[in-house]
Motif scaffolding. Structure first.
Motif, mmCIF file in Angstrom:
data_model
loop_
_atom_site.group_PDB
_atom_site.id
_atom_site.type_symbol
_atom_site.label_atom_id
_atom_site.label_comp_id
_atom_site.label_asym_id
_atom_site.label_seq_id
_atom_site.Cartn_x
_atom_site.Cartn_y
_atom_site.Cartn_z
ATOM 1 N N TRP A 1 13.160 3.090 3.729
ATOM 2 C CA TRP A 1 12.412 2.599 2.577
ATOM 3 C C TRP A 1 11.534 3.692 1.981
ATOM 4 O O TRP A 1 11.405 3.809 0.766
ATOM 5 N N PHE A 2 10.901 4.486 2.858
ATOM 6 C CA PHE A 2 10.089 5.591 2.349
ATOM 7 C C PHE A 2 10.959 6.573 1.569
ATOM 8 O O PHE A 2 10.589 7.006 0.472
ATOM 9 N N GLY A 3 12.099 6.923 2.125
ATOM 10 C CA GLY A 3 13.001 7.855 1.451
ATOM 11 C C GLY A 3 13.533 7.302 0.145
ATOM 12 O O GLY A 3 13.636 8.022 -0.858
ATOM 13 N N PHE A 4 13.865 6.018 0.132
ATOM 14 C CA PHE A 4 14.388 5.398 -1.081
ATOM 15 C C PHE A 4 13.316 5.353 -2.169
ATOM 16 O O PHE A 4 13.596 5.621 -3.341
ATOM 17 N N VAL B 1 0.829 -1.201 0.000
ATOM 18 C CA VAL B 1 0.000 0.000 0.000
ATOM 19 C C VAL B 1 0.863 1.250 0.000
ATOM 20 O O VAL B 1 0.615 2.190 -0.753
ATOM 21 N N TYR B 2 1.919 1.259 0.834
ATOM 22 C CA TYR B 2 2.774 2.438 0.938
ATOM 23 C C TYR B 2 4.175 2.001 1.349
ATOM 24 O O TYR B 2 4.307 1.251 2.316
ATOM 25 N N PRO B 3 5.221 2.432 0.660
ATOM 26 C CA PRO B 3 6.578 2.015 1.008
ATOM 27 C C PRO B 3 6.942 2.414 2.441
ATOM 28 O O PRO B 3 6.774 3.560 2.841
ATOM 29 N N GLY B 4 7.404 1.450 3.200
ATOM 30 C CA GLY B 4 7.794 1.697 4.581
ATOM 31 C C GLY B 4 6.699 1.401 5.585
ATOM 32 O O GLY B 4 6.971 1.257 6.770
ATOM 33 N N ALA B 5 5.453 1.281 5.148
ATOM 34 C CA ALA B 5 4.349 1.034 6.078
ATOM 35 C C ALA B 5 4.433 -0.362 6.690
ATOM 36 O O ALA B 5 4.058 -0.553 7.849
#
Length: 138
Positions: free
Chosen positions: A35-38, A17-21
C-alpha cells in the motif's frame, strides 16, 4: 503466534494518516509495504514535479501556493488510492477479528473453500473436499 482482536476504526485512522500504517498496526507487513508503494507510485505519477519542488523550497507556504494551481485530475487518483487503503485496513481488521472469534469458538472451516463446516461431517458440505480429522478453526 496468537492473534488478538484489533480496532477497525484505529486501523482506518492510521491508514488515513499514512498509507500502509493501518496495515502495520494489523501486523500485515507485506500488505503495508504494498500500500505504501502503491500510494507513492500514484503520487509520483500524478503530482506535478513543480508542486514537489515548491514544497521543498517553500515549505508549508509553498505547498499552499502550489495546491491552489493543481487540477482535480491530478488529485483524484491520489485520493482514490488513499480511500481504498483506508477501506482495506478497516475490512482487514474486521476479518482478523472474525477469525479470532471463530478460533475462540472452535468453529471448523474447510481448508479448501474456507466456509464453515458441520462438525459431524468428514467432508465439506460446500465443496465436497475431504477434511482431516484434526482440522480445526484457522
Amino acid at each position: 503466534m496468537t492473534r488478538n482482536k484489533k480496532r477497525p476504526w484505529l486501523a482506518a485512522l492510521f491508514a488515513f494518516v499514512y498509507p500502509g500504517a493501518g496495515h502495520l498496526y494489523l501486523r500485515e507487513w507485506l500488505r503495508a509495504f504494498l500500500w505504501f508503494g502503491f500510494a507513492f507510485l500514484t503520487a509520483y505519477l500524478f503530482i506535478p514535479p513543480e508542486m514537489i519542488q515548491a514544497v521543498q523550497n517553500g515549505g508549508w507556504s509553498g505547498y499552499m501556493q502550489a495546491s491552489e494551481n493543481i487540477d482535480i485530475q491530478q488529485t483524484l487518483p491520489v485520493l482514490f488510492v488513499s480511500l481504498c487503503n483506508i477501506l482495506d485496513a478497516y475490512w482487514s481488521a474486521i476479518r482478523n477479528n472474525r477469525a479470532v472469534q471463530e478460533a475462540a469458538d472452535g468453529t471448523r472451516r474447510c481448508p479448501n473453500c474456507g466456509r464453515k463446516v458441520d462438525a459431524d461431517l468428514d467432508f465439506c458440505q460446500w465443496c465436497t473436499s475431504p477434511l482431516d480429522a484434526d482440522a480445526t478453526a484457522q
